[in-house]
Design an enzyme around this catalytic site. Sequence first.
Site, PDB file in Angstrom:
ATOM      1  N   ASP A 142       0.820  -1.209   0.000  1.00  0.00           N
ATOM      2  CA  ASP A 142       0.000   0.000   0.000  1.00  0.00           C
ATOM      3  C   ASP A 142       0.863   1.272   0.000  1.00  0.00           C
ATOM      4  OD1 ASP A 142      -1.417  -2.266   0.884  1.00  0.00           O
ATOM      5  OD2 ASP A 142      -2.908  -1.043   1.909  1.00  0.00           O
ATOM      6  N   GLU A 192      -5.282   2.397  -2.183  1.00  0.00           N
ATOM      7  CA  GLU A 192      -6.333   2.980  -1.342  1.00  0.00           C
ATOM      8  C   GLU A 192      -5.838   4.045  -0.365  1.00  0.00           C
ATOM      9  OE1 GLU A 192      -8.424   0.916   1.568  1.00  0.00           O
ATOM     10  OE2 GLU A 192      -6.674   0.566   2.805  1.00  0.00           O
ATOM     11  N   ASN A 193      -4.540   4.125  -0.129  1.00  0.00           N
ATOM     12  CA  ASN A 193      -3.994   5.109   0.807  1.00  0.00           C
ATOM     13  C   ASN A 193      -3.212   6.225   0.115  1.00  0.00           C
ATOM     14  OD1 ASN A 193      -3.261   2.239   2.733  1.00  0.00           O
ATOM     15  ND2 ASN A 193      -4.897   3.674   3.237  1.00  0.00           N
ATOM     16  N   HIS A 226     -10.783   1.793   1.952  1.00  0.00           N
ATOM     17  CA  HIS A 226     -10.755   3.258   2.040  1.00  0.00           C
ATOM     18  C   HIS A 226     -10.769   3.950   0.680  1.00  0.00           C
ATOM     19  CE1 HIS A 226     -10.330   3.613   6.333  1.00  0.00           C
ATOM     20  NE2 HIS A 226      -9.278   2.807   6.353  1.00  0.00           N
ATOM     21  N   HIS A 231      -7.375  -7.806   0.324  1.00  0.00           N
ATOM     22  CA  HIS A 231      -7.196  -6.679   1.237  1.00  0.00           C
ATOM     23  C   HIS A 231      -7.901  -7.018   2.545  1.00  0.00           C
ATOM     24  CE1 HIS A 231      -5.982  -2.484   1.703  1.00  0.00           C
ATOM     25  NE2 HIS A 231      -7.122  -2.275   2.352  1.00  0.00           N
ATOM     26  N   HIS A 256      -3.183  -4.386   3.218  1.00  0.00           N
ATOM     27  CA  HIS A 256      -3.990  -3.707   4.240  1.00  0.00           C
ATOM     28  C   HIS A 256      -3.267  -3.476   5.557  1.00  0.00           C
ATOM     29  CE1 HIS A 256      -7.413  -2.187   6.461  1.00  0.00           C
ATOM     30  NE2 HIS A 256      -7.272  -3.132   7.361  1.00  0.00           N
TER      31      HIS A 256
END
Length: 266
Positions: free
Chosen positions: A8, A39-40, A68, A157, A182
């Site tokens: 990530d 996602e981050n 997210h 994830h 994740h």
Amino acid sequence: MKILFFGDINGKTGRHAVAKLLPELRATHVPDLVMTNAENLAHGKGVTLSTVNAMLESGIDFFTSGNHVFDKPEGKAVFEKWPERIIRPANVPAELPGKGFRLITVKGVPILVINLLGQAFMEKQFDLGEIGNPFLALNEILASEGSQAKIRIVDFHAEATSEKRGMGFWADGRVSAVLGTHTHVPTADAQILPQGTGYLTDVGMVAAADSVIGVAVEPVLKRFLNPGEVGLEIAESEKFEMDYVVLQIDEDSGKCLNISSYRQIV
């Protein structure tokens, strides 16, 4: 087929790290495809047009995501602009933007990329109901799309190591690799499972070093001492941690020939 997959990418420091080191990694590993969980990207939660575009310009070819991914208002716009470059978990409500899998072609070879969300100990951003079981979701995707590609990559994830391990054996022999994301902590269990699937419980992260999974240390410690009373801050630093995995996959059988995980502190 050689695939490089980053853990990530977290915030500004993570994006800077990829921009700085990806050219060197491409020269060293010579991957045919470079992927990451996105996602981050945007200050630790969600994606924006500018952050995804920056990573495309840095050399990322394809993005998976997680719970997210829609935390920023621009999330929907990202999926509308780059539907061929980013997917969201398959086992979330169908009315959300994007798809949970994508068939891409790399050097004439079809590759099916699948994104799944874990159930155990996860934040509940979505009301998953009956659609939420990632094991059954994988069955459905392979039944409908599996015949289109020998090479099949799953980003699972998820929070719980046991759920990730279970997914590895559930998918063994049916996909080329199951890569956990994740938790932002790289695990030391890169292996080829008995039926030929490459497996790693968690790839890790690309983020500020000396952080708590990419978050500034002091606010995290204060929150542990005073739960709910302290906001968190994404760590930013010139010193970063870069975690990634390199897969070698047989194009004829779809079996994983080699899986190697890497962790660099720069």
